[in-house]
Design a protein around this motif. Structure first.
Motif, PDB file in Angstrom:
ATOM      1  N   ASP A   4       0.853  -1.274   0.122  1.00 39.88           N
ATOM      2  CA  ASP A   4      -0.027  -0.109   0.061  1.00 39.88           C
ATOM      3  C   ASP A   4       0.902   1.264   0.022  1.00 39.88           C
ATOM      4  O   ASP A   4       0.394   2.255  -0.523  1.00 39.88           O
ATOM      5  N   ASP A   5       1.940   1.271   0.701  1.00 34.13           N
ATOM      6  CA  ASP A   5       2.781   2.370   0.907  1.00 34.13           C
ATOM      7  C   ASP A   5       3.382   2.958  -0.596  1.00 34.13           C
ATOM      8  O   ASP A   5       3.538   3.832  -1.016  1.00 34.13           O
ATOM      9  N   ASN A  58       1.801   2.356  -3.568  1.00 34.47           N
ATOM     10  CA  ASN A  58       0.817   2.669  -4.303  1.00 34.47           C
ATOM     11  C   ASN A  58       0.286   4.269  -3.902  1.00 34.47           C
ATOM     12  O   ASN A  58       0.034   4.989  -4.665  1.00 34.47           O
ATOM     13  N   LYS A  59       0.742   4.391  -2.618  1.00 29.51           N
ATOM     14  CA  LYS A  59       0.386   5.947  -2.177  1.00 29.51           C
ATOM     15  C   LYS A  59       1.419   6.945  -2.481  1.00 29.51           C
ATOM     16  O   LYS A  59       1.269   8.075  -2.688  1.00 29.51           O
ATOM     17  N   ARG A 105       1.189   7.984  -6.877  1.00 26.00           N
ATOM     18  CA  ARG A 105      -0.402   7.858  -7.233  1.00 26.00           C
ATOM     19  C   ARG A 105      -0.394   8.122  -8.730  1.00 26.00           C
ATOM     20  O   ARG A 105       0.672   8.720  -9.398  1.00 26.00           O
TER      21      ARG A 105
END
Length: 336
Positions: free
Chosen positions: A278-279, A281-282, A285
């Motif tokens: 997730d980190d 993808n964050k 962006r």
């Protein structure tokens, strides 16, 4: 305005208007207003069209100009007051569209698309009439009526101007507007008066068929075409830069994902919990896609200029060949 949750199905409704019929009085009012605005302050003239729909024919019987930018006068209240006054004197007061002046054929723009969208969604039969002041000043009456296509209406309803959305709707600059034939109707008394005025024109004034008055219009159109091509080139550079950034971001993401996969493999060998993705993808962006509506409008302007230049060039070349033959005949006769 957007309907993203709805289907992208385009309504299969055809236009109920086959052609537009306008009275000579309404045409003269439009011509007078447009030329007054163009000669005084070089502003775009706009006004309302009044009339009614008869079967498959849209009749324009009257018009009135929109007020200029005035804080003391509300445009909507002004239009309602004008239509009430026209109704009192038994004049057609139904709103059937609007008109706008155009200089050198340049009329395609964001405000025009948005205005016609609001008109056509509220009044289904409405049209926009474009009057070219520069071309008409050289002796070529240019009066054209346009309506938005179902694809253009659907595009504005959804409010998405990304390449994928435009590709799904199968819309381009050539399918934004559809031209509606327009005819001018005069009363019998007007036709009689025009016939009498034609007889009053001096003989030498009505025989200037070889006048090369299109040269200035052609020069202005070529200059505008060059400006639009430069603008389209800048838009292409922006879009290419965006594609390069997307490719670079995807490469960085793949590199980080491979590194994270190696770290997770090492942690799995130590019986440790894997790290989430997730980190990543964050951190990376998705880049916003530049809207493609403005390049499509610029491409439509280039297409319009190209058609006008082709038309003017064919006329001017024909006149040049005719005058050359006449000049050669005159020189040969003088030498003999």
């Amino acid at each position: 305005m957007t309907t993203r949750g709805q289907s992208r199905r385009i309504p299969e409704t055809e236009s109920r208007i086959d052609y537009v019929q306008t009275d000579g009085l309404a045409v003269m009012k439009m011509v007078k207003h447009c030329h007054e605005e163009s000669t005084s302050n070089m502003e775009v003239a706009q006004g309302a069209l009044l009339g009614l729909v008869v079967n498959n024919r849209l009749e324009i019987t009257n018009c009135f100009p929109f007020p200029k930018n005035d804080e003391t006068m509300d445009e909507e209240e002004y239009q309602l007051a004008m239509m009430r006054r026209l109704r009192r004197v038994n004049v057609d007061h139904f709103h059937v569209g609007w008109y706008q002046s155009a200089d050198v054929g340049n009329f395609l723009s964001h405000p025009l698309l948005e205005s016609q969208f609001h008109y056509q969604t509220s009044i289904e039969e409405s049209v926009v009439v474009i009057y070219d002041t520069a071309k008409s000043a050289r002796g070529f009456l240019t009066l054209k009526a346009y309506r938005l296509t179902p694809q253009a209406i659907q595009m504005y309803k959804e409010g998405e101007f990304t390449p994928d959305a435009l590709r799904t709707l199968k819309i381009g600059y050539e399918s934004l507007f559809v031209e509606v034939p327009i005819v001018i109707k005069n009363s019998n008394l007007t036709n009689i008066m025009m016939s009498e005025l034609e007889e009053m024109i001096p003989e030498e004034e009505g025989t200037k068929y070889l006048d090369l008055g299109t040269a200035t219009v052609l020069e202005n159109q070529l200059r505008c075409l060059m400006d639009r091509v430069d603008e389209l080139n800048q838009e292409a550079i922006k879009f290419n830069r965006h594609q390069h950034l997307v490719i670079r971001q995807q490469q960085d993401k793949n590199r980080l994902m491979q590194k994270r996969a190696q770290e997770n493999a090492a942690r799995a060998a130590k019986d440790e919990a894997p790290l989430p993705d997730d980190d990543i993808n964050k951190l990376l962006r998705p880049l916003p896609v530049p809207p493609r509506l403005n390049p499509m409008i610029v491409a439509g302007q280039i297409n319009t200029y190209s058609q006008h230049i082709s038309q003017f060039c064919s006329q001017s070349l024909a006149k040049l060949y005719i005058t050359q033959s006449l000049q050669n005949a005159k020189e040969s006769k003088s030498t003999n």
